[in-house]
Design a protein around this motif. Structure first.
Motif, short mmCIF file in Angstrom:
data_model
loop_
_atom_site.label_atom_id
_atom_site.label_comp_id
_atom_site.label_asym_id
_atom_site.label_seq_id
_atom_site.Cartn_x
_atom_site.Cartn_y
_atom_site.Cartn_z
N UNK A 116 43.74 30.95 45.97
CA UNK A 116 45.05 31.46 45.58
C UNK A 116 44.94 32.89 45.05
N UNK A 117 43.93 33.13 44.22
CA UNK A 117 43.74 34.48 43.66
C UNK A 117 43.48 35.48 44.79
N UNK A 118 42.56 35.13 45.69
CA UNK A 118 42.23 36.07 46.76
C UNK A 118 43.45 36.28 47.66
N UNK A 119 44.17 35.19 47.96
CA UNK A 119 45.36 35.32 48.82
C UNK A 119 46.39 36.24 48.19
N UNK A 120 46.60 36.10 46.89
CA UNK A 120 47.59 36.93 46.20
C UNK A 120 47.18 38.41 46.26
N UNK A 121 45.91 38.65 45.97
CA UNK A 121 45.42 40.03 46.00
C UNK A 121 45.56 40.62 47.40
N UNK A 122 45.19 39.83 48.41
CA UNK A 122 45.23 40.35 49.78
C UNK A 122 46.66 40.51 50.29
N UNK A 123 47.57 39.65 49.84
CA UNK A 123 48.94 39.71 50.36
C UNK A 123 49.78 40.75 49.63
N UNK A 124 49.45 41.07 48.40
CA UNK A 124 50.34 41.93 47.61
C UNK A 124 49.76 43.28 47.24
N UNK A 125 48.45 43.50 47.46
CA UNK A 125 47.86 44.77 47.06
C UNK A 125 47.22 45.46 48.24
N UNK A 126 47.22 46.78 48.15
CA UNK A 126 46.56 47.60 49.15
C UNK A 126 45.50 48.40 48.42
N UNK A 127 44.26 48.32 48.88
CA UNK A 127 43.19 49.04 48.17
C UNK A 127 42.11 49.40 49.17
N UNK A 128 41.33 50.43 48.85
CA UNK A 128 40.29 50.84 49.79
C UNK A 128 39.32 49.69 50.06
N UNK A 129 38.95 49.50 51.30
CA UNK A 129 37.98 48.46 51.64
C UNK A 129 38.61 47.10 51.89
N UNK A 130 39.95 47.06 52.00
CA UNK A 130 40.62 45.76 52.17
C UNK A 130 40.16 45.06 53.45
N UNK A 131 39.93 45.85 54.49
CA UNK A 131 39.49 45.27 55.77
C UNK A 131 38.17 44.54 55.57
N UNK A 132 37.28 45.14 54.78
CA UNK A 132 35.98 44.50 54.52
C UNK A 132 36.18 43.17 53.78
N UNK A 133 37.10 43.18 52.83
CA UNK A 133 37.41 41.94 52.10
C UNK A 133 37.89 40.86 53.08
N UNK A 134 38.73 41.31 54.01
CA UNK A 134 39.33 40.36 54.95
C UNK A 134 38.25 39.69 55.80
N UNK A 135 37.31 40.51 56.28
CA UNK A 135 36.22 39.97 57.10
C UNK A 135 35.32 39.08 56.24
N UNK A 136 35.02 39.55 55.03
CA UNK A 136 34.14 38.82 54.13
C UNK A 136 34.68 37.42 53.84
N UNK A 137 36.01 37.33 53.72
CA UNK A 137 36.63 36.04 53.39
C UNK A 137 36.44 35.03 54.52
N UNK A 138 36.21 35.52 55.74
CA UNK A 138 36.05 34.61 56.87
C UNK A 138 34.62 34.11 57.00
N UNK A 139 33.68 34.82 56.39
CA UNK A 139 32.26 34.50 56.61
C UNK A 139 31.92 33.05 56.24
N UNK A 140 32.42 32.53 55.08
CA UNK A 140 32.04 31.14 54.75
C UNK A 140 32.49 30.12 55.79
#
Lengths: 604, 366
Positions: A116-140
């Motif tokens: 929930x925390x990660x989804x909220x951050x990803x859906x509502x904030x824009x920050x440098x490196x967001x694309x990396x976060x997005x890919x990282x979240x899929x790794x598990x």
């Protein structure tokens, strides 16, 4: 009377065949085996006694009121001449049933909060490196059967990376050791949280920004805004994600085996079914499978209500809107980079570790050592491994043919049929997502190893399990394709088919010339995803898959090589996991960038 | 070409009765329009004729033959869908040729007939394009060509012009009318646009709430609406309520309050008695500033509101506790608050019983 009149009109030959395909297939290979799981515990076995589910509650290995071990041990130890505090986390052991329930609840809660925390951050904030976060979240979510939890345990050993980090890098006088139920919990949260994240994220980006703006306009902000508007509207995604995590956690085998937590429902069914090689399973297996199935069904049905809310989240939707993203403030940025990023890196570590393992000479201490490609060549030259890879490709490929047929028929009938009762078919076709594979394995064993199937191609003892594996893969992985085709059908305006029939084309011809050509990409996208998940199927593969050694699938060999004491086993398993991951990555690239579809990840 | 007959057709979706005991007869070669507000059941009626929906009750006949149980592909109708339903994976030629290929006609004949119809609808040179490469008007023509090329028994048009811009709509309307007359195909046309219905139909059926409320020639429907719904749905209208003071034959006198009495014609098929509550329906464009030669009502009141529309001046005139709308010559300036007198011929005032008014009170009337 009215119904007959209706049926006479709406059922033409094409519709009847399209309807019969899923009804027969799901009936024979899903409903009947599961019914057998439900009925078998009530029927006297060869010894003439029944083992009803109630007996489970009298077995101390299933349930007891005192834990057999302390949950936490803290002890002073001397290591390398230093006085250190050892913190050993074990978790309690109240027997298989409470253990599994406690574990699944803790894992669901943990995965939900972090997701929930990660989804909220990803859906509502824009920050440098967001694309990396997005890919990282899929790794598990990259599929690494068995070896994933194996690596997590390595991380949490006395001399693992976690202790190294605390003691050698932070210079704190502590070392950490995690095993048993506590280890299962950690490994599962690390693997499953992205399921919640993906579902909640999908819900959050669908919320009309004007709904949040209206609340702000009326004075709500910050956590109040989140609690009163954002969270309630994301509830469908949260409920769906949490239910899937709960079910996956219940039936997971990799973590209980790695962390030696043998008192768990899934492990008990697994070990019981492996005894099936002798032809008879312990009496509690069917009862335990029934319990597992019932728990999964409760989780699945309890969210049905919330998932239908998905539409209400979209009711006010009008036209396109700009997503509500903003830059995080100072505190927000610190939290994102200093807390969430390390946590995400931590959960991605098992997959990273598997890659390192596959290229390392050995990994006996804290870190992998030595660089080599020899295990890759050994995977190909080792006849046992090569055969199991070949087997799995054949099984998954054959399952795919069934899945495509089943996917088109089921989705078409559900989307276009005008006869009553299709809602039931739809629910049955979606249910394999929520049905534990171990229950299916138990059902197949109970039904197909005895009359009237004894000594037929379906009997795993006379013909080997190959056909049952193909059927199980087809059933378990068909929802991905059915959902993709159904979504595709909803994109096709029904008038395109009606105009063809209006001009004299029969339903068969309309299917062949209009529907299938227009659905092509949806079918391909769904089929690719089904294929990958068929390759990585574990529950049926490691139980029934072992009955005939020449027919073993890849995941069976991965389990065997990891835990049979073979020195180079884990290295080879890591290599096989890399092989499965590379297939999965190819599919992700193809579906996302060539077919332009959202990779149909897990969700109900 | 056939005569299409619907007998007591009823279709329910769950609890909603979409089509309620509809009976219609569409004559051979006729352009028959079903007109009604959205949700009135007109499209469902059309889809029942095409065979996409199966009626819960009633029968559909083509020339005495019962086709109720025939599948869409066994009926020989051709439909033009509101969104055209052109197959995006086929060229213009393949889209149009589809129906002929299904019939297994020889290739040369398919080609010849497709090219002929392409010319007929003015699409020459576009046969290798894909639908997405065409403008809305061109897509419309492809849909029409695809339906016409199979020489259907019945042509069905479901709001075919609603996705076009206003000017193109008028042009296509004329073209459809011309083609239909030339080919003489029995045609059922569904629309919610009354101007479209008026201008191209031989006959119109007005539907409301799943029922057919009136069938007739456009002029007949406009001049003598059969009920309050039709009177207010077709054209513009304005209303005054009152109590009947005198009835003699067709002529009714209505006291609309404050001592004003309006004379009008009794609506056909209705009865009124002295003291009944009634309603006078008038067309705003029928009001005049000069006293006409024929017998007319003289209405004097205070101007409440004026709106300059362009072709006319819309004036709202207060008459005691009620008010009515009149469209007057735009050249004459009228100021709110001034007193003015307008005339309307007695023949242009239709008097209905008031019962049922509340349910259909439109903004167009108020």
């Amino acid at each position: 009377m009215g119904l007959l009149r209706k049926l006479r009109f709406y059922l033409d030959s094409a519709m009847v065949v399209q309807l019969l395909i899923p009804v027969v297939f799901f009936g024979l290979f899903l409903i009947i085996p599961l019914a057998a799981v439900a009925v078998f515990p009530l029927v006297p076995g060869i010894s003439g006694t029944t083992y009803s589910p109630l007996l489970l509650f009298q077995d101390p290995s299933m349930i007891r009121f005192t834990s057999t071990r302390p949950s936490v041990i803290i002890r002073q130890v001397v290591m390398g001449g230093e006085n250190l505090t050892l913190i050993a986390l074990f978790g309690p052991n109240y027997g298989a049933i409470p253990n599994s329930l406690i574990n699944s609840m803790v894992v669901t809660l943990g995965a939900s909060i972090f997701g929930l925390v990660v989804a909220f951050v990803m859906a509502r904030y824009d920050f440098p490196g967001k694309m990396f976060f997005r890919v990282l979240a899929m790794v598990p979510l990259l599929l690494t059967p068995f070896i994933n939890a194996f690596v997590v345990r390595k991380m949490f050993m006395y001399d693992g990376i976690i202790s190294y980090f605390i003691h050698r890098i932070l210079h704190l006088p502590y070392i950490i050791y995690v095993d048993y139920l506590a280890g299962v919990m950690i490994a599962q949260v690390m693997t499953f949280w992205p399921i919640v994240y993906l579902n909640v994220y999908a819900s959050m980006v669908q919320i009309d920004p004007s709904l949040e703006e209206q609340a702000e306009n009326l004075g709500a902000k910050g956590f109040r805004l989140f609690r009163t508007v954002t969270l309630p509207l994301s509830l469908p995604g949260l409920a769906a994600g949490a239910a899937v995590v709960f079910i996956f956690s219940l039936e997971d085998l990799g973590a209980p085996i790695a962390f030696r937590e043998f008192d768990m429902i899934s492990f008990k069914i697994f070990s019981g079914l492996r005894a099936a090689i002798t032809g008879e399973v312990p009496p509690y297996v069917a009862s335990l499978s029934l319990l597992l199935l019932a728990l999964a069904m409760v989780a699945f049905l309890s969210i049905k209500k919330y998932v239908s809310l998905r539409q209400y989240a979209m009711v006010v939707r009008g036209g396109r809107w700009l997503p509500r993203v903003r830059k995080p403030g100072m505190i927000g940025a610190v939290l994102i980079y200093a807390l969430i990023l390390p946590a995400m890196l931590f959960t991605a570590f098992p997959q990273i570790g598997v890659f390192m393992y596959s290229l390392a000479e050995r990994w006996t201490k804290t870190f992998p050592e030595g660089l080599t490609l020899k295990y890759f060549s050994e995977m190909v030259s080792n006849p046992v491994l090569f055969t199991s890879i070949k087997n799995s490709l054949i099984y998954a490929g054959s399952a795919l043919a069934i899945i495509v047929l089943l996917g088109i028929s089921t989705a078409y009938v559900v989307a276009r049929g005008r006869i009553p009762g299709l809602g039931i078919l739809d629910a049955i076709a979606t249910s394999p997502i929520a049905i534990p594979g171990l229950a299916i394995a138990t059902g197949y064993f109970l039904v197909f190893s005895r009359a009237p199937f004894k000594s037929t191609l379906l009997d795993p003892f006379t013909s080997g399990p190959w056909l049952l594996l193909i059927l199980a893969y087809a059933i378990r992985r068909s929802p991905f394709t059915i959902r993709a085709v159904y979504a595709g059908l909803q994109q096709i305006h029904e008038a395109l088919e009606e105009s063809a029939m209006n001009l004299g084309a029969s339903r068969w011809r309309t299917l062949a010339t209009i529907v299938i050509p227009l659905l092509g990409l949806s079918i391909l996208g769904g089929a690719l995803v089904s294929f990958v998940y068929s390759m990585a199927e574990t529950s049926v593969s490691v139980t029934l898959g072992g009955i005939e050694s020449s027919q073993r699938p890849i995941t069976y060999s991965m389990y065997e090589y990891l835990y049979s004491g073979y020195v180079e086993g884990p290295n080879l398993v890591a290599v096989m996991a890399v092989f499965i991951i590379s297939i999965q990555l190819t599919v992700i690239v193809v579906t996302n960038f060539i077919l332009k579809q959202r990779y149909a990840f897990i969700g109900v | 070409m056939v005569k299409v007959v619907l007998k007591d057709v009823t279709k329910k979706f769950g609890r909603v009765v979409a089509v309620n005991k509809v009976s219609l007869e569409v004559e051979d070669g006729e352009l028959f329009t079903i007109l009604g507000p959205s949700g009135c059941g007109k499209t469902t009626t059309l889809r029942i004729v095409a065979g996409f929906e199966f009626p819960d009750e009633g029968r559909v006949m083509f020339d005495e033959v019962d086709v109720t149980f025939r599948k869409p592909y066994e009926r020989g109708t051709a439909m033009v869908f509101q969104n055209y339903a052109l197959w995006p994976h086929m060229t213009v030629f393949d889209n149009i040729a589809y129906g002929l290929k299904v019939k297994k006609l020889p290739k040369s004949e398919v080609r010849e007939r497709v090219m002929r119809v392409i010319e007929l609808v003015g699409l020459k040179g576009l046969e290798d394009r894909y639908p997405l490469q065409l403008s809305g008007g061109q897509q419309q023509r492809v849909a029409l060509a695809r339906a016409l090329v199979v020489e259907p028994k019945v042509l069905l048009l479901d709001e075919p012009l609603s996705n076009l811009d206003a000017k193109l709509r008028v042009r296509m309307r004329e073209e459809i009318r011309r083609l239909q007359k030339r080919l003489g195909i029995t045609t059922i046309y569904v629309t919610h646009d009354q101007e479209e219905a008026m201008s191209l139909s031989d006959r119109i059926a007005i539907m409301n709430d799943g029922k057919v409320v009136q069938v007739g020639h456009p002029r007949e429907i406009y001049m003598s609406p059969g009920n309050l719904f039709v009177a207010t749905f077709i054209g513009r209208s304005t209303a005054l309520m009152g109590r009947v003071v005198e009835v003699s034959g067709e002529n009714v006198k209505l006291d609309v309050g404050d001592g004003v009495v309006i004379k009008g014609r009794l609506a056909r098929g209705y009865e009124l008695r002295t003291n009944d509550e009634a309603i006078a329906i008038m067309r705003p464009e029928d009001f005049d500033l000069d006293k006409p030669k024929a017998e007319a009502n003289e209405l004097s009141g205070v101007v409440d509101l004026t709106m300059f529309i362009g072709a006319f001046n819309q004036v709202k005139i207060r008459l005691g506790s009620q008010s009515f709308k009149a469209y007057l010559d735009p050249d004459i300036e009228v100021r709110p608050g001034t007193e003015m007198t307008v005339y309307i011929r007695v023949d242009d005032v239709i008097i209905f019983p008031r019962r049922g008014w509340e349910e259909i009170e439109f903004e167009a009337v108020a």
